[in-house]
Write an enzyme that holds these catalytic residues in place. Structure first.
Site, short mmCIF file in Angstrom:
data_model
loop_
_atom_site.label_atom_id
_atom_site.label_comp_id
_atom_site.label_asym_id
_atom_site.label_seq_id
_atom_site.Cartn_x
_atom_site.Cartn_y
_atom_site.Cartn_z
N HIS A 146 0.84 -1.21 0.00
CA HIS A 146 0.00 0.00 0.00
C HIS A 146 0.87 1.25 0.00
O HIS A 146 2.07 1.19 0.27
CB HIS A 146 -0.94 0.01 1.22
N LYS A 150 -0.42 4.90 4.59
CA LYS A 150 -1.28 3.96 5.34
C LYS A 150 -0.72 3.74 6.75
O LYS A 150 0.47 3.51 6.93
CB LYS A 150 -1.39 2.62 4.57
N1 NAD Z 1 -12.72 -1.05 3.44
C1 NAD Z 1 -12.12 -0.56 2.36
O1 NAD Z 1 -12.45 -0.89 1.20
C2 NAD Z 1 -11.06 0.49 2.55
C3 NAD Z 1 -10.49 1.14 1.46
C4 NAD Z 1 -9.59 2.16 1.68
C5 NAD Z 1 -9.26 2.53 2.98
N2 NAD Z 1 -9.82 1.85 4.01
C6 NAD Z 1 -9.57 2.22 5.39
O2 NAD Z 1 -10.33 3.41 5.64
C7 NAD Z 1 -9.65 4.20 6.61
C8 NAD Z 1 -9.44 5.59 6.04
O3 NAD Z 1 -8.57 5.53 4.93
P1 NAD Z 1 -8.10 6.87 4.20
O4 NAD Z 1 -7.02 6.49 3.25
O5 NAD Z 1 -9.29 7.63 3.70
O6 NAD Z 1 -7.45 7.64 5.44
P2 NAD Z 1 -7.21 9.19 5.67
O7 NAD Z 1 -6.14 9.29 6.71
O8 NAD Z 1 -7.01 9.89 4.37
O9 NAD Z 1 -8.60 9.70 6.28
C9 NAD Z 1 -8.99 9.48 7.61
C10 NAD Z 1 -10.13 10.42 7.95
O10 NAD Z 1 -10.52 10.19 9.30
C11 NAD Z 1 -10.63 11.43 9.97
N3 NAD Z 1 -10.33 11.26 11.39
C12 NAD Z 1 -9.17 10.89 11.96
N4 NAD Z 1 -9.28 10.89 13.30
C13 NAD Z 1 -10.56 11.28 13.59
C14 NAD Z 1 -11.28 11.46 14.77
N5 NAD Z 1 -10.72 11.25 15.98
N6 NAD Z 1 -12.57 11.83 14.68
C15 NAD Z 1 -13.15 12.03 13.49
N7 NAD Z 1 -12.51 11.88 12.32
C16 NAD Z 1 -11.22 11.51 12.37
C17 NAD Z 1 -9.60 12.33 9.29
O11 NAD Z 1 -9.92 13.71 9.50
C18 NAD Z 1 -9.78 11.90 7.84
O12 NAD Z 1 -10.88 12.59 7.29
C19 NAD Z 1 -8.37 3.44 6.96
O13 NAD Z 1 -8.62 2.63 8.08
C20 NAD Z 1 -8.15 2.55 5.73
O14 NAD Z 1 -7.40 1.42 6.01
C21 NAD Z 1 -10.70 0.85 3.82
O1 LIG Z 2 -5.57 2.62 1.55
C1 LIG Z 2 -5.90 1.90 2.51
O2 LIG Z 2 -5.65 2.21 3.69
C2 LIG Z 2 -6.61 0.63 2.25
N1 LIG Z 2 -7.06 -0.02 3.29
C3 LIG Z 2 -7.82 -1.21 3.27
C4 LIG Z 2 -7.11 -2.32 4.02
O3 LIG Z 2 -6.45 -2.05 5.04
O4 LIG Z 2 -7.22 -3.47 3.61
C5 LIG Z 2 -8.27 -1.62 1.89
C6 LIG Z 2 -7.27 -1.30 0.83
C7 LIG Z 2 -6.84 0.17 0.88
#
Ligand code: NAD
Ligand SMILES: O=C(O)C1=N[C@H](C(=O)O)CCC1
Length: 257
Positions: A146, A150
């Site tokens: 990633h 991350k």
């Molecule tokens: N399930 C999926 O398909 C998938 C895909 C991508 C990312 N993710 C996960 O989603 C999450 C976010 O990823 P991202 O790349 O957008 O991260 P990012 O760091 O760009 O965004 C995180 C967001 O959370 C907010 N945040 C942080 N602490 C906070 C708090 N205490 N209260 C309220 N808001 C708060 C931040 O302001 C920001 O808007 C991660 O856990 C990532 O692993 C999951």
């Molecule tokens: O960008 C990230 O952070 C992602 N998080 C998810 C994970 O932890 O598996 C999904 C893929 C992208």
């Protein structure tokens, strides 16, 4: 057709911003509220509630989609338990307490939790389960890559894939998972399932599940080339979840895989 009012939690994040953009072109859904800790660093339609009051944020929407951080997701779950609303949770790296809270919430409202919202990874989980059961004696090694920003490791997706592999062999993942090798650690043991994390550049998400034996190996690989895969997948999940009964749902339930 009625429009499903969507609340975005983690709105200024990488995925959160895409959710807001994608919602502009999603039939039957519209952005109604965003939760912010301070203020938003981009312009938003004035009809949308922008608030740092969790209760008002939840109250203004029909469903909530969360892509934030584990501590933030925990606070959201605690508030949602007081004001139940369908929840799509995409945040990864949740600890045992946070996962228990998620299960508790799902007794009061429909909750879809997916460590990866893509169709490809949902299918990959099925294939990994099947391969793990069929390929007796093959060593299982998982590698994920990633972007440099991350925070959690290994990725939630890699851990879910490892769970699928362990289930295929009736193994307890907590007992067989290895997530680092360094030094004179001895030979690989038969049942161990390795889950290794690499970080760099702007890689959206890459997962390889390998099954290795003497004389042959198979590698199943998924690459996300656009983060919109996750935001669009989460919106599809939200639409599906909006009229469901309380319960804990997976992305496979939503995709009927
Ligand atoms: N399930 C999926 O398909 C998938 C895909 C991508 C990312 N993710 C996960 O989603 C999450 C976010 O990823 P991202 O790349 O957008 O991260 P990012 O760091 O760009 O965004 C995180 C967001 O959370 C907010 N945040 C942080 N602490 C906070 C708090 N205490 N209260 C309220 N808001 C708060 C931040 O302001 C920001 O808007 C991660 O856990 C990532 O692993 C999951
Ligand atoms: O960008 C990230 O952070 C992602 N998080 C998810 C994970 O932890 O598996 C999904 C893929 C992208």
């Amino acid at each position: 057709m009625t429009t499903i009012k969507v609340g975005v939690f983690g709105a200024s994040g990488r995925v959160g911003k895409l959710l807001i953009e994608d919602l502009k072109n999603t039939q039957g859904m519209g952005l109604s509220s965003v939760y912010v800790r301070n203020s938003l660093d981009f312009a938003i339609d004035p009809s949308v509630l922008v608030t740092s009051d969790m209760h008002s944020f939840i109250g203004a929407s029909d469903i909530i989609i969360d892509f934030s951080l584990p501590e933030a997701c925990e606070a959201l779950l605690e508030e949602a338990i007081k004001t139940p609303k369908p929840l799509v949770i995409g945040t990864t790296g949740l600890n045992t307490h946070q996962l228990n809270l998620l299960k508790q919430a799902s007794e009061l409202m429909p909750v879809l939790y997916a460590t990866n919202m893509s169709l490809g990874v949902a299918l990959l989980n099925k294939l990994v389960h099947q391969a793990s059961a069929a390929l007796e004696g093959f060593d299982i090694e998982i590698v994920e890559m990633h972007h440099r920003h991350k925070k959690d490791a290994p990725s939630g997706t890699a851990l879910t894939l490892a769970e699928s592999a362990a289930n295929g062999r009736n193994l307890d993942l907590d007992k067989v998972r290895v997530s680092g090798r360094d030094g004179n650690i001895g030979e690989r043991t038969k049942d161990e399932i390795a889950v290794m994390a690499l970080r760099g550049g702007d890689i959206v998400g890459r997962h390889t599940v390998g099954f290795y034996n003497d004389g042959e190996f198979i590698e199943l690989n998924h690459t996300a080339t656009s983060r919109n895969t996750f935001s669009k997948g989460a919106l599809r999940a939200g639409k599906w979840l909006s009229d469901k009964e309380p319960g804990l749902y997976s992305i496979s339930d939503c995709l009927e895989l």
